[in-house]
Design a protein around this motif. Structure first.
Motif, PDB file in Angstrom:
ATOM      1  N   THR A 118       7.159   9.668   3.856  1.00  0.00           N
ATOM      2  CA  THR A 118       5.305   9.687   3.268  1.00  0.00           C
ATOM      3  C   THR A 118       5.741   9.251   1.368  1.00  0.00           C
ATOM      4  OG1 THR A 118       5.452  12.114   3.758  1.00  0.00           O
ATOM      5  CG2 THR A 118       3.915  11.445   2.231  1.00  0.00           C
ATOM      6  N   ALA A 119       4.794   8.374   1.019  1.00  0.00           N
ATOM      7  CA  ALA A 119       4.576   7.245  -0.345  1.00  0.00           C
ATOM      8  C   ALA A 119       3.363   7.321  -0.108  1.00  0.00           C
ATOM      9  CB  ALA A 119       5.481   6.548  -0.477  1.00  0.00           C
ATOM     10  N   ALA A 120       3.147   7.516  -1.280  1.00  0.00           N
ATOM     11  CA  ALA A 120       2.038   7.336  -2.277  1.00  0.00           C
ATOM     12  C   ALA A 120       1.445   7.271  -3.748  1.00  0.00           C
ATOM     13  CB  ALA A 120       0.892   8.347  -1.649  1.00  0.00           C
ATOM     14  N   ALA A 121       0.602   6.631  -4.657  1.00  0.00           N
ATOM     15  CA  ALA A 121       0.950   7.008  -6.011  1.00  0.00           C
ATOM     16  C   ALA A 121      -1.133   6.720  -6.088  1.00  0.00           C
ATOM     17  CB  ALA A 121       1.278   5.847  -6.061  1.00  0.00           C
ATOM     18  N   ALA A 122      -1.562   6.838  -7.455  1.00  0.00           N
ATOM     19  CA  ALA A 122      -2.477   6.845  -8.091  1.00  0.00           C
ATOM     20  C   ALA A 122      -2.825   6.042  -9.213  1.00  0.00           C
ATOM     21  CB  ALA A 122      -3.328   8.278  -8.276  1.00  0.00           C
ATOM     22  N   GLY A 123      -3.439   4.923  -8.565  1.00  0.00           N
ATOM     23  CA  GLY A 123      -3.794   3.828  -9.039  1.00  0.00           C
ATOM     24  C   GLY A 123      -4.317   3.858 -10.787  1.00  0.00           C
ATOM     25  N   GLY A 124      -5.024   5.395 -10.879  1.00  0.00           N
ATOM     26  CA  GLY A 124      -4.999   5.318 -12.212  1.00  0.00           C
ATOM     27  C   GLY A 124      -4.517   5.280 -12.787  1.00  0.00           C
TER      28      GLY A 124
ATOM     29  N   ILE B 266      -5.268  -1.007  -0.248  1.00  0.00           N
ATOM     30  CA  ILE B 266      -5.320   0.570  -0.901  1.00  0.00           C
ATOM     31  C   ILE B 266      -4.410  -0.187  -1.282  1.00  0.00           C
ATOM     32  CG2 ILE B 266      -4.962   2.766  -0.082  1.00  0.00           C
ATOM     33  CD1 ILE B 266      -6.284   2.413   2.149  1.00  0.00           C
ATOM     34  N   ASP B 267      -3.666  -0.781  -2.483  1.00  0.00           N
ATOM     35  CA  ASP B 267      -2.854  -0.966  -3.181  1.00  0.00           C
ATOM     36  C   ASP B 267      -2.127   0.178  -4.271  1.00  0.00           C
ATOM     37  OD1 ASP B 267      -3.774  -0.619  -6.942  1.00  0.00           O
ATOM     38  OD2 ASP B 267      -5.407  -1.025  -5.572  1.00  0.00           O
ATOM     39  N   ASP B 268      -2.679   1.288  -4.497  1.00  0.00           N
ATOM     40  CA  ASP B 268      -1.678   1.829  -5.352  1.00  0.00           C
ATOM     41  C   ASP B 268      -0.457   2.784  -4.329  1.00  0.00           C
ATOM     42  OD1 ASP B 268      -3.460   3.315  -3.913  1.00  0.00           O
ATOM     43  OD2 ASP B 268      -4.544   4.620  -5.484  1.00  0.00           O
ATOM     44  N   VAL B 269      -1.032   2.557  -3.263  1.00  0.00           N
ATOM     45  CA  VAL B 269      -0.399   3.366  -2.232  1.00  0.00           C
ATOM     46  C   VAL B 269       0.925   2.489  -1.314  1.00  0.00           C
ATOM     47  CG1 VAL B 269       0.113   4.294   0.714  1.00  0.00           C
ATOM     48  CG2 VAL B 269      -1.996   5.051  -1.001  1.00  0.00           C
ATOM     49  N   ALA B 270       0.245   1.360  -1.410  1.00  0.00           N
ATOM     50  CA  ALA B 270       1.448  -0.166  -0.755  1.00  0.00           C
ATOM     51  C   ALA B 270       1.989   0.017  -2.211  1.00  0.00           C
ATOM     52  CB  ALA B 270       0.323  -1.072  -0.768  1.00  0.00           C
ATOM     53  N   LEU B 271       2.239   0.779  -3.421  1.00  0.00           N
ATOM     54  CA  LEU B 271       3.186   0.237  -3.964  1.00  0.00           C
ATOM     55  C   LEU B 271       4.473   1.591  -3.969  1.00  0.00           C
ATOM     56  CD1 LEU B 271       2.515  -0.555  -7.973  1.00  0.00           C
ATOM     57  CD2 LEU B 271       3.703   1.755  -7.419  1.00  0.00           C
ATOM     58  N   ALA B 272       3.771   2.882  -3.809  1.00  0.00           N
ATOM     59  CA  ALA B 272       4.212   4.077  -3.990  1.00  0.00           C
ATOM     60  C   ALA B 272       5.362   3.333  -2.484  1.00  0.00           C
ATOM     61  CB  ALA B 272       3.617   4.699  -3.811  1.00  0.00           C
ATOM     62  N   ARG B 273       4.927   2.364  -1.528  1.00  0.00           N
ATOM     63  CA  ARG B 273       6.042   2.675  -0.433  1.00  0.00           C
ATOM     64  C   ARG B 273       6.782   0.997  -0.599  1.00  0.00           C
ATOM     65  NH1 ARG B 273       0.591   2.084   4.186  1.00  0.00           N
ATOM     66  NH2 ARG B 273       1.052   4.341   4.644  1.00  0.00           N
ATOM     67  N   ALA B 274       6.167   0.223  -1.252  1.00  0.00           N
ATOM     68  CA  ALA B 274       7.343  -0.716  -1.648  1.00  0.00           C
ATOM     69  C   ALA B 274       8.626  -0.283  -2.496  1.00  0.00           C
ATOM     70  CB  ALA B 274       6.331  -1.849  -2.108  1.00  0.00           C
ATOM     71  N   VAL B 275       8.308   0.298  -3.172  1.00  0.00           N
ATOM     72  CA  VAL B 275       9.339   0.768  -3.884  1.00  0.00           C
ATOM     73  C   VAL B 275      10.397   2.122  -3.280  1.00  0.00           C
ATOM     74  CG1 VAL B 275       9.527   2.779  -6.352  1.00  0.00           C
ATOM     75  CG2 VAL B 275       8.503   0.855  -6.551  1.00  0.00           C
ATOM     76  N   LYS B 276       9.535   2.837  -2.765  1.00  0.00           N
ATOM     77  CA  LYS B 276      10.459   4.206  -1.954  1.00  0.00           C
ATOM     78  C   LYS B 276      10.663   3.171  -0.365  1.00  0.00           C
ATOM     79  CE  LYS B 276      10.024   8.876  -1.096  1.00  0.00           C
ATOM     80  NZ  LYS B 276       8.618   9.983  -0.285  1.00  0.00           N
TER      81      LYS B 276
END
Length: 402
Positions: A204-210, A233-243
């Motif tokens: 599970t990975a997610a972020a809030a782009g704001g 959905i760039d914020d969720v994609a960012l969190a997935r890439a980092v995690k």
């Protein structure tokens, strides 16, 4: 046992599982972890992608320029082809001093870049070249930060060791439609991505782009935003890439970070949801059908069973439906309290869920009509099947099973 009784009981069991087995998603106590202030404050660059944001910038930008941050900080506003004088307004707002501001423009995005990611890429590169920051704060042009917001974010990230610390900004809730739609939007998001699971090792990975504070080394290791340039959905994609690259992510609800963007009409809220709903389902018709059936079973069956069962003299159907409806409303109450809304909105969640089902279906219709991702009036070509497959594979390969 009748057919309708079975359906009502299945809905009730689904709600009992969601109540106890979905990471306590309904609780709203996941807030920014406190952290001791570092002896030497790391440098931070704030990147703000902005396209035609003159309406909200006078509220949001001064809050960034007035940050009470002990270390070196700078703001980079990326004026992405605005036609309303966003860049000029930003320069005027910065004339009073405070945190230094750089206004820059990325030019037109090449094919294959979606949403605001091309602007983010330009801002990150400019900030890295000019300031070489330890952290980057990615925030939207409609987000207002209290004066100690950056200080608290950095202290928390520094003390906890998280590579990404993200807060879901409190969205505006003033009009009738905002009261009906906005708290449910955050509630559904937390149901899909339970905040307690995000900070753990696992899928599970997610972020809030704001509001995304990210360590620069983690951003570079994940090759963000280039590695997620197709993402809607760039914020969720960012969190997935980092995690997926071994980094750590934290996400919670904000108390001192607010969105100032108004959504007074249903049509505006509809576009906000439908823009990315089908992308969340990976443009998969089977997932779309399953989602619509799931929404009907979980959210629509309880009130229908309760009311129809009472009217038809079927106590078993009525009892199961009413119990499921009660559990649903009870899980929604904490989010309503977080948004300072009245308790009597809780039983209306099935109606709101029905609207979200229609928005999701409309998102699929727009996709198959060839209308790709859009950001602030700029529409992008729909990604090809090979691009979508490559993006999905990249996400799946980069995220470890939890």
């Amino acid at each position: 046992m009748s057919y309708w009784t079975v359906i009502a009981v299945v809905s009730l069991l689904s709600w009992l599982w969601l109540l106890l087995g979905q990471g306590m998603f309904w609780r709203t106590d996941v807030r920014l972890p406190p952290g001791a202030e570092p002896r030497e404050w790391p440098s931070v660059a704030v990147v703000v992608p902005a396209r035609d944001e003159a309406e909200v910038l006078p509220v949001s930008l001064p809050s960034l320029l007035a940050q009470d941050y002990p270390g070196r900080a700078s703001v980079f506003l990326v004026d992405d082809g605005s036609t309303d004088g966003t860049g000029q307004l930003a320069a005027r707002l910065a004339s009073g001093g405070g945190v230094p501001l750089t206004v820059t423009s990325p030019g037109e995005p090449p094919q294959g870049w979606t949403g605001k990611l091309w602007a983010v890429r330009h801002g990150v590169r400019r900030a890295t070249a000019d300031a070489a920051p330890d952290y980057l704060l990615l925030t939207d042009a409609d987000i207002a930060h209290e004066p100690d917001s950056l200080r608290a974010l950095v202290a928390s990230a520094h003390a906890s060791g998280y590579d990404v610390v993200s807060q879901m900004a409190r969205l505006r809730v003033e009009t009738g439609w905002e009261r009906l739609i906005v708290p449910a939007f955050v509630y559904f998001f937390a149901q899909l991505y339970p905040f307690r699971w995000i900070s753990r090792r696992g899928r599970t990975a997610a972020a809030a782009g704001g509001c995304v504070l990210i360590r620069r080394s983690a951003l570079e290791a994940a090759r963000v935003p280039d590695s997620i340039r197709h993402a809607v959905i760039d914020d969720v994609a960012l969190a997935r890439a980092v995690k997926g690259g071994g980094g750590s992510v934290w996400l919670g609800l904000a108390t001192r970070v607010d969105s100032v963007r108004p959504y007074p009409r249903l049509s505006q809220l509809w576009r906000m949801v439908s823009r990315s709903a089908y992308a969340q389902l990976r443009h998969n018709p089977a997932l779309l059908l399953g989602t619509l059936l799931g929404l009907a079973l979980i959210y629509l069956v309880p009130p229908v069973a309760a009311i129809a069962g009472a009217a038809a003299g079927a106590p078993g159907v009525c009892a199961a439906g009413f119990a499921a409806w009660a559990v649903m409303a009870g899980t929604y109450l904490p989010m309503l309290r977080y948004y300072r809304q009245p308790w009597w909105l809780a039983p209306t969640l099935p109606f709101t869920a029905g609207l979200y089902a229609l928005m999701t279906a409309d998102s699929a219709v727009q996709h198959y009509r060839g209308r790709g991702a859009a950001w602030k009036g700029r529409t992008y070509d729909r990604p090809s099947a090979s691009q979508l497959a490559a993006a999905r594979n990249a996400e799946d390969d980069g995220v470890a099973e939890g």
